[in-house]
Enzyme design. Structure first.
Site, PDB file in Angstrom:
ATOM      1  N   HIS A 213      33.937  15.597   4.906  1.00  0.00           N
ATOM      2  CA  HIS A 213      33.312  16.138   3.693  1.00  0.00           C
ATOM      3  C   HIS A 213      32.702  17.504   4.001  1.00  0.00           C
ATOM      4  O   HIS A 213      32.024  17.671   5.028  1.00  0.00           O
ATOM      5  CB  HIS A 213      32.166  15.231   3.231  1.00  0.00           C
TER       6      HIS A 213
ATOM      7  N   HIS B 128      38.707  11.610   6.920  1.00  0.00           N
ATOM      8  CA  HIS B 128      38.454  12.825   6.130  1.00  0.00           C
ATOM      9  C   HIS B 128      37.078  13.370   6.483  1.00  0.00           C
ATOM     10  O   HIS B 128      36.176  12.624   6.855  1.00  0.00           O
ATOM     11  CB  HIS B 128      38.543  12.535   4.626  1.00  0.00           C
TER      12      HIS B 128
HETATM   13  P1  5GP Z   1      34.085   8.166   2.057  1.00  0.00           P
HETATM   14  O1  5GP Z   1      32.955   7.402   1.410  1.00  0.00           O
HETATM   15  O2  5GP Z   1      35.242   7.265   2.413  1.00  0.00           O
HETATM   16  O3  5GP Z   1      33.624   9.038   3.186  1.00  0.00           O
HETATM   17  O4  5GP Z   1      34.550   9.200   0.968  1.00  0.00           O
HETATM   18  C1  5GP Z   1      35.662   9.057   0.155  1.00  0.00           C
HETATM   19  C2  5GP Z   1      35.589  10.176  -0.848  1.00  0.00           C
HETATM   20  O5  5GP Z   1      36.844  10.313  -1.454  1.00  0.00           O
HETATM   21  C3  5GP Z   1      34.572   9.915  -1.958  1.00  0.00           C
HETATM   22  O6  5GP Z   1      33.610  10.972  -1.959  1.00  0.00           O
HETATM   23  C4  5GP Z   1      35.405   9.898  -3.227  1.00  0.00           C
HETATM   24  O7  5GP Z   1      34.785  10.541  -4.308  1.00  0.00           O
HETATM   25  C5  5GP Z   1      36.681  10.622  -2.810  1.00  0.00           C
HETATM   26  N1  5GP Z   1      37.869  10.137  -3.492  1.00  0.00           N
HETATM   27  C6  5GP Z   1      38.249   8.833  -3.608  1.00  0.00           C
HETATM   28  N2  5GP Z   1      39.415   8.744  -4.295  1.00  0.00           N
HETATM   29  C7  5GP Z   1      39.765  10.023  -4.595  1.00  0.00           C
HETATM   30  C8  5GP Z   1      40.875  10.592  -5.295  1.00  0.00           C
HETATM   31  O8  5GP Z   1      41.775   9.898  -5.779  1.00  0.00           O
HETATM   32  N3  5GP Z   1      40.912  11.955  -5.418  1.00  0.00           N
HETATM   33  C9  5GP Z   1      39.928  12.749  -4.885  1.00  0.00           C
HETATM   34  N4  5GP Z   1      40.054  14.073  -5.059  1.00  0.00           N
HETATM   35  N5  5GP Z   1      38.871  12.251  -4.222  1.00  0.00           N
HETATM   36  C10 5GP Z   1      38.787  10.913  -4.086  1.00  0.00           C
END
Ligand code: 5GP
Ligand code: ZN
Length: 138
Positions: free
Chosen positions: A103, A101
Site C-alpha cells: 500500500h 501487495h
Molecule cells: P489488504 O487488507 O489485503 O492489505 O488490502 C487489500 C486491499 O485491496 C484493500 O485496501 C482493498 O480495498 C483493495 N481491493 C480489494 N479488492 C479490490 C479490487 O477489486 N480492486 C481494487 N482496485 N482494489 C481492491
C-alpha cells in the site's frame, strides 16, 4: 486460492478493470478501490505470491523499485505531505487479498489518522527475551 481465481492476478492480466497507474515487466500498480486517502495505490508483482514470506528476494526487489517510483509520483501528483508504505501478511495482520501487495498511502497533516498506539508496559527483561527469540529465529 489458485492464481486463476485471484482478483489481483486478474487485475494484472487486465481481466478485471482497475485505475492503472504503472506497469513494467514484473510489476503492476493501480488505485485501491477503498482508499484511505484519494491516490492510495497498490503495487503487486505480476506473478502470484501469497505474502512476503513466500516472495523471492528478487521479486521483492522488483516490487520495491516500483513502490519507490509510484511513491514519488503519488507525492507529487496528489500534493501529499507524507506517504505511508504498508504491507499486511496473514489475516491477523489485516491481509484480505492473498496476493502480495504494498500500500502507498498519501498523507496530510490534517487527515485525522494517527500512528498505532504503543503498548507501554513491557519490562526490559521482556525486550531482551523478544530480541533473543527473534535473533534465534533468523
Ligand atoms: P489488504 O487488507 O489485503 O492489505 O488490502 C487489500 C486491499 O485491496 C484493500 O485496501 C482493498 O480495498 C483493495 N481491493 C480489494 N479488492 C479490490 C479490487 O477489486 N480492486 C481494487 N482496485 N482494489 C481492491
Ligand atoms: Zn494472484
Amino acid at each position: 486460492m489458485e492464481e486463476k481465481e485471484c482478483i489481483f492476478c486478474k487485475i494484472a492480466r487486465g481481466e478485471v478493470p482497475s485505475d492503472k497507474i504503472y506497469e513494467d515487466e514484473h510489476t503492476f500498480a493501480f488505485l485501491d478501490i477503498e482508499p484511505n486517502n484519494l491516490g492510495h495505490s497498490l503495487v503487486i508483482p505480476k506473478e502470484h505470491f501469497k505474502n512476503v514470506y513466500e516472495t523471492p528476494d528478487e521479486v521483492l526487489g522488483q516490487i520495491m523499485a516500483t513502490v519507490k517510483k509510484v511513491t514519488l509520483a503519488v507525492k507529487k501528483g496528489m500534493g501529499a505531505e507524507g506517504i505511508n508504505i504498508a504491507n499486511n501478511n496473514e489475516p491477523a495482520a489485516g491481509q484480505l487479498v492473498f496476493h502480495i501487495h504494498v500500500h502507498i498511502i498519501p498523507r496530510y497533516s490534517n487527515d485525522g489518522f494517527h500512528h498505532w498506539p504503543a503498548k507501554p508496559n513491557f519490562t526490559p527483561e521482556q525486550f531482551k527475551e523478544a530480541a533473543e527469540n527473534i535473533k534465534k529465529a533468523l
